[in-house]
Design a protein around this motif. Structure first.
Motif, PDB file in Angstrom:
ATOM      1  N   GLN A   1      -8.920  -6.562   2.164  1.00 49.59           N
ATOM      2  CA  GLN A   1      -8.084  -6.105   1.047  1.00 49.59           C
ATOM      3  C   GLN A   1      -8.885  -5.206   0.109  1.00 49.59           C
ATOM      4  OE1 GLN A   1      -4.584  -6.761   0.567  1.00 49.59           O
ATOM      5  NE2 GLN A   1      -5.037  -5.024  -0.749  1.00 49.59           N
TER       6      GLN A   1
ATOM      7  N   ARG B   1       2.171   1.797  -3.385  1.00 46.64           N
ATOM      8  CA  ARG B   1       1.114   2.273  -4.287  1.00 46.64           C
ATOM      9  C   ARG B   1       0.822   3.762  -4.051  1.00 46.64           C
ATOM     10  NH1 ARG B   1      -5.037  -0.170  -4.621  1.00 46.64           N
ATOM     11  NH2 ARG B   1      -5.838   1.451  -6.028  1.00 46.64           N
TER      12      ARG B   1
ATOM     13  N   LEU C   1       0.833  -1.202   0.000  1.00 45.92           N
ATOM     14  CA  LEU C   1       0.000   0.000   0.000  1.00 45.92           C
ATOM     15  C   LEU C   1       0.868   1.253   0.000  1.00 45.92           C
ATOM     16  CD1 LEU C   1      -2.735   1.398   0.148  1.00 45.92           C
ATOM     17  CD2 LEU C   1      -2.697   1.089   2.634  1.00 45.92           C
TER      18      LEU C   1
ATOM     19  N   ASP D   1      -8.142  -1.363  -0.902  1.00 47.35           N
ATOM     20  CA  ASP D   1      -7.954  -0.936  -2.297  1.00 47.35           C
ATOM     21  C   ASP D   1      -8.814   0.281  -2.615  1.00 47.35           C
ATOM     22  OD1 ASP D   1      -6.111  -2.876  -2.815  1.00 47.35           O
ATOM     23  OD2 ASP D   1      -7.542  -4.310  -3.660  1.00 47.35           O
TER      24      ASP D   1
END
Ligand code: SAM
Ligand code: GLN
Length: 296
Positions: A63, A22, A19, A67
């Motif tokens: 998850q 990202r 994460l 996201d």
């Protein structure tokens, strides 16, 4: 024989690292911290819990929620908005779309007020405080925590903000010493007050479009917009406050960059003189100004 983990979820630690990467690639300023806060919120774990459970695997649902939050964060939504909460002065504040996210810089106002009260030896007095434009209630609730006998009034033009501030007061166990009043700055109030405090809207209207997306699209416009020159709120507050300060009372204002001279001039025109020096925030920017009635 090799064990196939491909269908099992990532571990907490692997998910946190993925994460953070990202968010970093998405241009987020504080990817590590944001990743920790978001995973912690999804799993209901604080930092120690995240470390203790680093090897536990995320469920598909966890998850998926992560996201979704990652995408919204990369699109500019602050973590505090995603969580609906923000820590200020070590206290937990609930937020709503009508409240500004309280800023770390604003803790400078709380420090200034606390130190002035201590210098006067009045920390145990039943001080009367008003916080103009209280938003989430951050400044006022922090001060009531510091000053055990003080009472406070929080004002705001937004009823939604006042509802959130009241909920925060109840949750922090401070609702017995606080009242909330809707109105235009101090217009609805009768003094006198020992401390009048405000972090008013002070961004010049024309500058708002150039602010970070986190602020411009996610903080309420009326929490930011200080009119053409950014000083509208100070004009009104200086005038109103001068009439409502108790003898020896203090007005403490948060200011934006380069507003110190203008705000001091407006205060002077209302019969208020600087009390002590401006107090700088963690970035070294003058952030808090204090005033008292000018000697006649
Ligand atoms: N005190 C909070 C803090 O420091 O996090 C919020 C500060 S925010 C910069 C300014 C606040 O002033 C907002 O909550 C906004 O709704 C309120 N406000 C704007 N115009 C107002 C007015 N005319 N009278 C009272 N409050 C006003
Ligand atoms: N400090 C906030 C910011 O920089 C502005 C809040 C305000 O106008 N008082 O966006």
């Amino acid at each position: 024989m090799a064990v196939d983990f491909s269908h099992a979820g990532r571990t907490v630690e692997a998910a946190r690292r993925a994460l953070a990467a990202r968010l970093r690639n998405g241009g987020v300023d504080s990817p590590e911290l944001d990743a920790r806060l978001l995973i912690g919120a999804v799993l209901g774990l604080d930092l120690t819990g995240l470390i203790a459970q680093a090897a536990r695997r995320l469920t598909a649902d966890e998850q998926m929620r992560l996201d979704r939050w990652a995408a919204r964060r990369i699109a500019g939504e602050p973590v505090a908005r995603l969580l609906g909460r923000k820590e200020f002065w070590g206290l937990d504040f609930a937020l709503s779309p009508a409240t500004l996210v309280p800023r770390p810089d604003t803790e400078t106002i709380v420090e200034a007020a606390r130190d002035i009260v201590r210098a006067d030896g009045r920390q145990d007095d039943a001080l009367r405080i008003v916080d103009i434009g209280t938003g989430s209630g951050a400044i006022l609730l922090a001060l009531l925590r510091e000053l055990p006998r003080a009472t406070g009034v929080g004002t705001d033009i937004s009823l939604d903000a006042l509802r959130t501030a009241r909920d925060n007061a109840v949750r922090l166990g401070l609702s017995g010493r606080i009242a909330f009043v809707a109105g235009d700055y101090l217009a609805a109030l009768a003094g006198p007050f020992d401390l009048i405090i405000s972090n008013p809207p002070y961004i010049p209207s024309g500058d708002i479009a150039a602010l970070a997306v986190e602020v411009r699209e996610h903080d309420p416009r009326r929490a930011l917009d200080g009119g053409g020159d950014g000083l509208d709120a100070y004009r009104t507050i200086a005038r109103q406050a001068a009439g409502l300060l108790a003898d020896g009372g203090t007005l403490i204002l948060e200011i934006g960059q380069h507003q110190g001279d203008d705000v001091t001039r407006l205060a002077d025109a209302a019969g208020l003189a600087p009390h002590g020096r401006p107090r700088a925030d963690l970035g070294g920017v003058p952030r808090a100004l204090a005033f008292r009635r000018s000697p006649r």
